[in-house]
Design a protein around this motif. Sequence first.
Motif, short mmCIF file in Angstrom:
data_model
loop_
_atom_site.label_atom_id
_atom_site.label_comp_id
_atom_site.label_asym_id
_atom_site.label_seq_id
_atom_site.Cartn_x
_atom_site.Cartn_y
_atom_site.Cartn_z
N ASN A 64 10.43 -9.44 -39.59
CA ASN A 64 10.58 -8.18 -40.31
C ASN A 64 9.70 -8.11 -41.55
O ASN A 64 9.14 -7.04 -41.87
CB ASN A 64 12.04 -7.96 -40.69
N ALA A 65 9.57 -9.21 -42.28
CA ALA A 65 8.73 -9.20 -43.48
C ALA A 65 7.28 -8.91 -43.12
O ALA A 65 6.58 -8.15 -43.81
CB ALA A 65 8.85 -10.52 -44.23
N LEU A 66 6.79 -9.53 -42.03
CA LEU A 66 5.43 -9.27 -41.58
C LEU A 66 5.26 -7.81 -41.17
O LEU A 66 4.23 -7.18 -41.47
CB LEU A 66 5.08 -10.19 -40.41
N ARG A 67 6.25 -7.28 -40.50
CA ARG A 67 6.16 -5.89 -40.07
C ARG A 67 6.15 -4.95 -41.27
O ARG A 67 5.45 -3.93 -41.28
CB ARG A 67 7.33 -5.57 -39.13
N ASP A 68 6.93 -5.27 -42.29
CA ASP A 68 6.91 -4.44 -43.50
C ASP A 68 5.52 -4.44 -44.14
O ASP A 68 5.04 -3.40 -44.62
CB ASP A 68 7.94 -4.97 -44.52
N GLU A 69 4.87 -5.60 -44.16
CA GLU A 69 3.53 -5.69 -44.73
C GLU A 69 2.53 -4.89 -43.89
O GLU A 69 1.60 -4.26 -44.44
CB GLU A 69 3.09 -7.16 -44.81
N LEU A 70 2.69 -4.91 -42.58
CA LEU A 70 1.83 -4.11 -41.72
C LEU A 70 1.98 -2.62 -42.02
O LEU A 70 0.99 -1.90 -42.19
CB LEU A 70 2.17 -4.36 -40.25
N LEU A 71 3.21 -2.17 -42.07
CA LEU A 71 3.46 -0.75 -42.27
C LEU A 71 3.01 -0.27 -43.65
O LEU A 71 2.62 0.88 -43.82
CB LEU A 71 4.95 -0.46 -42.07
N SER A 72 3.05 -1.17 -44.63
CA SER A 72 2.62 -0.80 -45.98
C SER A 72 1.10 -0.82 -46.12
O SER A 72 0.55 -0.31 -47.11
CB SER A 72 3.22 -1.75 -47.01
N GLY A 73 0.40 -1.40 -45.14
CA GLY A 73 -1.05 -1.49 -45.21
C GLY A 73 -1.55 -2.71 -45.96
O GLY A 73 -2.76 -2.85 -46.19
N SER A 74 -0.66 -3.62 -46.32
CA SER A 74 -1.06 -4.82 -47.06
C SER A 74 -1.82 -5.81 -46.17
O SER A 74 -2.58 -6.64 -46.68
CB SER A 74 0.16 -5.51 -47.68
N ILE A 75 -1.56 -5.75 -44.87
CA ILE A 75 -2.28 -6.58 -43.91
C ILE A 75 -2.73 -5.70 -42.75
O ILE A 75 -2.19 -4.60 -42.54
CB ILE A 75 -1.43 -7.76 -43.39
N ASP A 76 -3.73 -6.18 -42.01
CA ASP A 76 -4.25 -5.41 -40.89
C ASP A 76 -3.58 -5.78 -39.57
O ASP A 76 -3.34 -4.91 -38.72
CB ASP A 76 -5.76 -5.64 -40.75
N ILE A 77 -3.33 -7.06 -39.36
CA ILE A 77 -2.68 -7.53 -38.15
C ILE A 77 -1.70 -8.63 -38.53
O ILE A 77 -1.80 -9.22 -39.61
CB ILE A 77 -3.68 -8.07 -37.10
N ALA A 78 -0.76 -8.89 -37.65
CA ALA A 78 0.19 -9.98 -37.85
C ALA A 78 0.26 -10.80 -36.57
O ALA A 78 0.13 -10.25 -35.47
CB ALA A 78 1.58 -9.45 -38.20
N VAL A 79 0.46 -12.10 -36.73
CA VAL A 79 0.62 -12.99 -35.58
C VAL A 79 2.05 -13.52 -35.57
O VAL A 79 2.55 -14.00 -36.60
CB VAL A 79 -0.39 -14.15 -35.62
N HIS A 80 2.70 -13.41 -34.42
CA HIS A 80 4.08 -13.89 -34.26
C HIS A 80 4.15 -14.86 -33.09
O HIS A 80 3.39 -14.74 -32.12
CB HIS A 80 5.04 -12.73 -33.91
N SER A 81 5.07 -15.81 -33.17
CA SER A 81 5.49 -16.50 -31.95
C SER A 81 6.23 -15.47 -31.12
O SER A 81 7.21 -14.87 -31.60
CB SER A 81 6.42 -17.68 -32.29
N LEU A 82 5.78 -15.25 -29.90
CA LEU A 82 6.35 -14.15 -29.12
C LEU A 82 7.84 -14.33 -28.91
O LEU A 82 8.59 -13.35 -28.85
CB LEU A 82 5.63 -14.03 -27.77
N LYS A 83 8.32 -15.56 -28.82
CA LYS A 83 9.74 -15.76 -28.57
C LYS A 83 10.59 -15.29 -29.75
O LYS A 83 11.80 -15.08 -29.61
CB LYS A 83 10.05 -17.22 -28.26
N ASP A 84 9.99 -15.13 -30.95
CA ASP A 84 10.72 -14.65 -32.12
C ASP A 84 10.77 -13.13 -32.19
O ASP A 84 11.51 -12.57 -33.00
CB ASP A 84 10.06 -15.16 -33.41
#
Length: 326
Positions: A62-82
């Motif tokens: 969720n924290a990574l997704r918040d950063e994506l939506l705010s424009g602070s980062i361009d892409i995020a990498v997740h372990s897919l199982k998470d």
Amino acid sequence: MSAAPVRLGTRRSPMATAQSQQVADAITAYTGTPVDLVLVTSFGDVTRAHLTQLGGTGVFVNALRDELLSGSIDIAVHSLKDLPTTPAEGLGLVAITEREDPRDALCARDGLKFADLPSGARVGTGSPRRAAQLARQRPDLEFVPIRGNAGTRLDKVASGEVDAVVLAYAGLVRVGRTDDITDVFEPELLLPAPGQGALAVECRTERAVPRDLGPLGAVDDGRTRAAVTAERVVLAELEAGCAAPVGAYAECHDDRLRLRAAVVATDGSRAIHREGVVSIEGGDTGDITETATGLARQLAREMVEEGADRIVADAGARTGAPSPEV
């Protein structure tokens, strides 16, 4: 004039940064665009609660997704199982990397294999899925909930707090700790978590892919995408969280896709297994994924008819939460 670096968001753990760097290096190799890692702290990283006590899914993303939506980062990498199976509004998966070894691994004291662990041995795991399936094989063992990154968990073996821990093989490869592995569980004994071993690249849907990353599809593996999509459909159809006692594993071999799924009661007392094979001969990535999805839905419906949804619900009631897995 050189392109501005792409900002890639990642959790701060050694495993997360290692796997994110792999993706960053691949993107640069394919596109020539530099990539900077942006370290993000998630709630799942700082809470002291056991994973089975954390409410809802997505505590590590969720924290990574918040950063994506705010424009602070361009892409995020997740372990897919998470990654929760429910899509996040405004975000989409632009790539799923070629899957690494999806199996689980045992790291035990004295080089012991799973079959050789003495009765009453304490096995540490933060995963109800692992504990449930292994308890069915060895009800004489004690499965202990533990937290922390891979190094922290391995230290618990070295200190004698537990006799062994169970971790994802791929994660141990990424942090250079394969020498600690004493046994590897084949899927016949322990079905992996849906998506285990694969990495997902997520970005804002309004951009489709960030500027200068048009070839990002080059790091997307079509057969891995089809296989893990099928596994995650099983999880979604059972309305289960990322750490429910659900295992699913799909494999593409030449012109066939084989999907195996299991739901096991948390104490190992009951298990529901299903397996199916479909032809994927001549299909492109989209066709293969659609075929795999259909098989997954069929198997999930059959499992529900046998009571798999009740096992999942009971597991959630025992832990008090849907239980995201790491």
